[in-house]
Design a protein around this motif. Structure first.
Motif, mmCIF file in Angstrom:
data_model
loop_
_atom_site.group_PDB
_atom_site.id
_atom_site.type_symbol
_atom_site.label_atom_id
_atom_site.label_comp_id
_atom_site.label_asym_id
_atom_site.label_seq_id
_atom_site.Cartn_x
_atom_site.Cartn_y
_atom_site.Cartn_z
ATOM 1 N N LEU A 53 4.342 13.639 1.971
ATOM 2 C CA LEU A 53 5.336 12.583 2.178
ATOM 3 C C LEU A 53 4.660 11.266 1.830
ATOM 4 C CD1 LEU A 53 7.132 12.998 5.642
ATOM 5 C CD2 LEU A 53 8.210 12.804 3.387
ATOM 6 N N GLU A 54 5.277 10.489 0.948
ATOM 7 C CA GLU A 54 4.656 9.214 0.561
ATOM 8 C C GLU A 54 5.619 8.049 0.811
ATOM 9 O OE1 GLU A 54 1.752 10.746 -3.070
ATOM 10 O OE2 GLU A 54 3.764 10.066 -3.520
ATOM 11 N N PHE A 55 5.042 6.948 1.279
ATOM 12 C CA PHE A 55 5.793 5.708 1.499
ATOM 13 C C PHE A 55 4.986 4.568 0.884
ATOM 14 C CE2 PHE A 55 6.824 8.534 5.010
ATOM 15 C CZ PHE A 55 8.215 8.486 5.035
ATOM 16 N N LYS A 112 0.850 -1.198 0.000
ATOM 17 C CA LYS A 112 0.000 0.000 0.000
ATOM 18 C C LYS A 112 0.880 1.240 0.000
ATOM 19 C CE LYS A 112 -3.772 -1.981 2.742
ATOM 20 N NZ LYS A 112 -4.432 -1.921 4.073
ATOM 21 N N THR A 113 0.412 2.290 -0.681
ATOM 22 C CA THR A 113 1.105 3.583 -0.628
ATOM 23 C C THR A 113 0.355 4.492 0.329
ATOM 24 O OG1 THR A 113 1.986 3.367 -2.858
ATOM 25 C CG2 THR A 113 1.820 5.606 -1.994
ATOM 26 N N TYR A 114 1.113 5.122 1.223
ATOM 27 C CA TYR A 114 0.526 6.035 2.211
ATOM 28 C C TYR A 114 0.946 7.453 1.874
ATOM 29 C CZ TYR A 114 -0.586 1.878 4.769
ATOM 30 O OH TYR A 114 -1.111 0.656 5.106
ATOM 31 N N ARG A 115 -0.045 8.327 1.645
ATOM 32 C CA ARG A 115 0.244 9.742 1.403
ATOM 33 C C ARG A 115 -0.030 10.499 2.703
ATOM 34 N NH1 ARG A 115 -2.623 11.263 -3.500
ATOM 35 N NH2 ARG A 115 -0.798 10.333 -4.476
ATOM 36 N N LEU A 116 1.034 11.085 3.271
ATOM 37 C CA LEU A 116 0.896 11.806 4.529
ATOM 38 C C LEU A 116 0.833 13.301 4.268
ATOM 39 C CD1 LEU A 116 3.587 10.003 6.743
ATOM 40 C CD2 LEU A 116 1.301 9.235 6.106
#
Ligand SMILES: Cc1cc2nc3c(=O)[nH]c(=O)nc-3n(C[C@H](O)[C@H](O)[C@H](O)COP(=O)(O)OP(=O)(O)OC[C@H]3O[C@@H](n4cnc5c(N)ncnc54)[C@H](O)[C@@H]3O)c2cc1C
Ligand code: FES
Length: 281
Positions: free
Chosen positions: A73-75, A30-34
């Motif tokens: 910030l994306e992970f 999954k990609t998390y956009r903070l």
């Protein structure tokens, strides 16, 4: 109006950022956009950060967003164990703790003015994506020359960032090749291993181009071999390592290869630098 003074960002202290969006990529990524609009987190493409869900442990992840996207910030995170399990249970509106950025990112100054060949495999596209979107951004595009992206995964279901691959495909200022090791009935694209697809389809002047490679170790090994057969010099091949890490700061000794701490001297290295290291990576 008085200027707004921002407190200097402390890389040793974690900051809590709200999750704005969760983008499912594959069955286990999954990609998390903070939302990082509060604070002054700044970083270079290729750097990483330690991420945690409050109440659980932390782990290092490449920052996959580009520093040209302000306040984001994306992970992209693959579920493999304890920490990543907790991360995968988080939803939009929850918060992640982030400390960093750490490590030496891609050598952007050396890449400026050069044509760039990106070669990614599986979730290895995550660190490359930060640099790709940096190079493709309206602010930076004219500082770099031609761009070729070759991206492969085991199956069509393992391709990450499909929502962005289609945007890259539409651009006239880059060439995109995607491939899978094994297709299925619906897959109409290329089938073949990344190093073979590269040798068969990409012909560039190795004295001018820089190659940036990230993926599973076996893919990196054979891609570097293929690049050398194409005439690339070790100093013009750049990769990023994912050694085991704990502190991320050069203190605990968990990530060393001989005398080198990957968390400080890397994770980005040229193949020339790697060739001087003991063969542990
Ligand atoms: C600089 C750096 C950047 C990274 N970037 C990303 C990223 O962008 N996305 C992502 O999903 N992961 C990334 N990783 C790997 C990530 O840190 C590990 O998957 C994570 O630490 C696993 O934690 P866990 O507690 O969930 O799993 P654990 O319970 O610690 O381990 C579960 C399984 O994962 C394996 N594992 C643990 N750490 C690693 C590692 N570093 N490399 C390979 N296998 C490992 C273990 O052997 C075990 O089989 C990165 C690692 C480093 C060092
Ligand atoms: S992770 Fe602690 S020294 Fe590198």
């Amino acid at each position: 109006m008085a200027p707004v003074m921002r407190e200097a960002h402390n890389i040793y202290l974690p900051t809590l950022y709200p999750i704005e969006e969760v983008i499912p990529e594959t069955g286990d990524i999954k990609t998390y956009r903070l939302n990082a609009s509060q604070g002054s987190f700044s970083y270079q493409p290729g750097q990483f950060a330690e991420v945690f869900v409050p109440g659980t442990g932390e782990a290092p992840f490449s920052i996959t967003s580009s520093p040209t996207q302000e306040g984001v910030l994306e992970f992209s995170i693959k579920r493999t164990g304890c920490v990543t399990d907790a991360i995968h249970r988080a939803n939009a509106g929850d918060v992640f703790g982030v400390r960093g950025p750490y490590g030496r990112g891609f050598p952007v100054e050396d890449l400026r003015g050069r044509p760039l060949l990106f070669v990614g495999g599986g979730i290895g596209l995550a660190p490359l994506r930060s640099l790709i979107n940096y190079v493709l951004s309206s602010q930076k595009r004219k500082e770099f020359k031609d761009v070729i992206i070759l991206y492969g995964a085991r199956t069509p279901q393992d391709l990450v960032f499909q929502w962005e691959l289609s945007k890259w495909e539409e651009r006239s200022d880059l060439e995109l090749f995607t491939t899978v090791d094994r297709g299925d009935e619906e897959w109409k694209g290329r089938v073949g291993l990344v190093p073979n697809v590269m040798k068969e389809n990409i012909s560039v002047d190795p004295t001018q181009w820089k190659a940036i490679v990230c993926g599973p170790p076996i893919m990196i090994k054979f891609t570097i071999k293929a690049l050398q057969e194409m005439g690339f010099q070790p100093a013009d091949i750049i990769t990023t390592l994912e050694m085991r890490m704990k502190c991320g700061l050069g203190k605990c000794g968990r990530c060393n290869i001989g005398p080198y701490y990957v968390c400080k001297e890397g994770p980005v290295f040229t193949f020339e630098e790697l060739s001087r290291m003991p063969e542990e990576y």
